[in-house]
Design a protein around this motif. Sequence first.
Motif, PDB file in Angstrom:
ATOM      1  N   LEU A 268       2.168   1.938  -3.190  1.00 53.05           N
ATOM      2  CA  LEU A 268       0.768   2.155  -4.275  1.00 53.05           C
ATOM      3  C   LEU A 268       0.394   3.484  -4.330  1.00 53.05           C
ATOM      4  O   LEU A 268       0.165   4.541  -4.996  1.00 53.05           O
ATOM      5  CB  LEU A 268       0.178   1.760  -4.365  1.00 53.05           C
ATOM      6  N   VAL A 269       1.128   4.473  -3.002  1.00 49.81           N
ATOM      7  CA  VAL A 269       0.816   5.663  -3.050  1.00 49.81           C
ATOM      8  C   VAL A 269       1.684   6.741  -3.816  1.00 49.81           C
ATOM      9  O   VAL A 269       2.407   6.538  -3.827  1.00 49.81           O
ATOM     10  CB  VAL A 269       0.246   5.890  -1.380  1.00 49.81           C
ATOM     11  N   THR A 270       0.273   7.706  -4.632  1.00 50.11           N
ATOM     12  CA  THR A 270       1.675   8.274  -5.072  1.00 50.11           C
ATOM     13  C   THR A 270       2.206   9.780  -4.896  1.00 50.11           C
ATOM     14  O   THR A 270       2.532   9.882  -5.353  1.00 50.11           O
ATOM     15  CB  THR A 270       0.652   8.320  -6.451  1.00 50.11           C
TER      16      THR A 270
ATOM     17  N   ILE B 286       1.174  -1.733   0.673  1.00 44.81           N
ATOM     18  CA  ILE B 286       0.285   0.188   0.331  1.00 44.81           C
ATOM     19  C   ILE B 286       1.249   1.414   0.202  1.00 44.81           C
ATOM     20  O   ILE B 286       0.682   2.087  -0.541  1.00 44.81           O
ATOM     21  CB  ILE B 286      -0.785   0.424   0.851  1.00 44.81           C
TER      22      ILE B 286
ATOM     23  N   HIS C  82      -6.898   4.128  -3.253  1.00 45.43           N
ATOM     24  CA  HIS C  82      -6.910   3.755  -4.850  1.00 45.43           C
ATOM     25  C   HIS C  82      -5.528   2.523  -4.483  1.00 45.43           C
ATOM     26  O   HIS C  82      -5.565   1.421  -4.983  1.00 45.43           O
ATOM     27  CB  HIS C  82      -6.351   4.095  -5.437  1.00 45.43           C
ATOM     28  N   GLY C  83      -4.389   2.252  -3.918  1.00 49.13           N
ATOM     29  CA  GLY C  83      -3.693   1.543  -3.476  1.00 49.13           C
ATOM     30  C   GLY C  83      -3.864   0.709  -2.923  1.00 49.13           C
ATOM     31  O   GLY C  83      -3.221  -0.903  -2.937  1.00 49.13           O
ATOM     32  N   GLU C  84      -5.206   0.557  -1.828  1.00 50.31           N
ATOM     33  CA  GLU C  84      -5.313  -0.270  -0.818  1.00 50.31           C
ATOM     34  C   GLU C  84      -6.248  -1.159  -1.447  1.00 50.31           C
ATOM     35  O   GLU C  84      -6.236  -2.858  -1.607  1.00 50.31           O
ATOM     36  CB  GLU C  84      -6.245   0.029   0.287  1.00 50.31           C
TER      37      GLU C  84
ATOM     38  N   SER D  40      -5.334   8.378  -3.007  1.00 60.34           N
ATOM     39  CA  SER D  40      -4.728   7.803  -3.600  1.00 60.34           C
ATOM     40  C   SER D  40      -4.065   6.748  -2.336  1.00 60.34           C
ATOM     41  O   SER D  40      -3.998   5.451  -2.836  1.00 60.34           O
ATOM     42  CB  SER D  40      -2.904   8.797  -3.396  1.00 60.34           C
TER      43      SER D  40
ATOM     44  N   ILE E 292      -6.222  -1.738  -5.027  1.00 59.12           N
ATOM     45  CA  ILE E 292      -5.063  -3.027  -6.284  1.00 59.12           C
ATOM     46  C   ILE E 292      -4.390  -4.017  -4.733  1.00 59.12           C
ATOM     47  O   ILE E 292      -4.026  -4.717  -5.376  1.00 59.12           O
ATOM     48  CB  ILE E 292      -3.796  -2.123  -6.240  1.00 59.12           C
ATOM     49  N   THR E 293      -3.584  -3.570  -3.839  1.00 62.76           N
ATOM     50  CA  THR E 293      -3.126  -4.600  -2.874  1.00 62.76           C
ATOM     51  C   THR E 293      -3.612  -5.660  -2.766  1.00 62.76           C
ATOM     52  O   THR E 293      -3.775  -6.932  -2.972  1.00 62.76           O
ATOM     53  CB  THR E 293      -2.721  -3.900  -1.781  1.00 62.76           C
TER      54      THR E 293
END
Length: 108
Positions: A54-56, A51, A74-76, A71, A78-79
């Motif tokens: 993936l946090v941009t 996570i 979103h990362g969560e 963000s 996808i993970t």
Amino acid sequence: MTLGLRTVMTICAVALVGAVPENRTSLAAAMNDTAQEVGTSIGTAVVGTLIAVLVTTTLPAGRWSAALVASFFHGERITYAVLAVVVGAVAALGARSLSDSRSTEDAH
């Protein structure tokens, strides 16, 4: 997620203890507990790292902005989607390798 994990962990614990001879149930229970602790620790580290990767945006010193929150989620997503595929694959492989055999070889 917790409901699903608890259901699976309970079924696995019962299957593990039921698969060993009666004089080895304490060992099986200890193995189950150890596997859960190690798995939880490694899983938390892996999920948190994925996570974070993936946090941009950069983390703020104070309050989180709406963009950072978006963000993060979103990362969560996808993970957890990737982990769901991995868990499904492992479960499918595990299910294919199960047998009804209860015979054991004792070294004594």
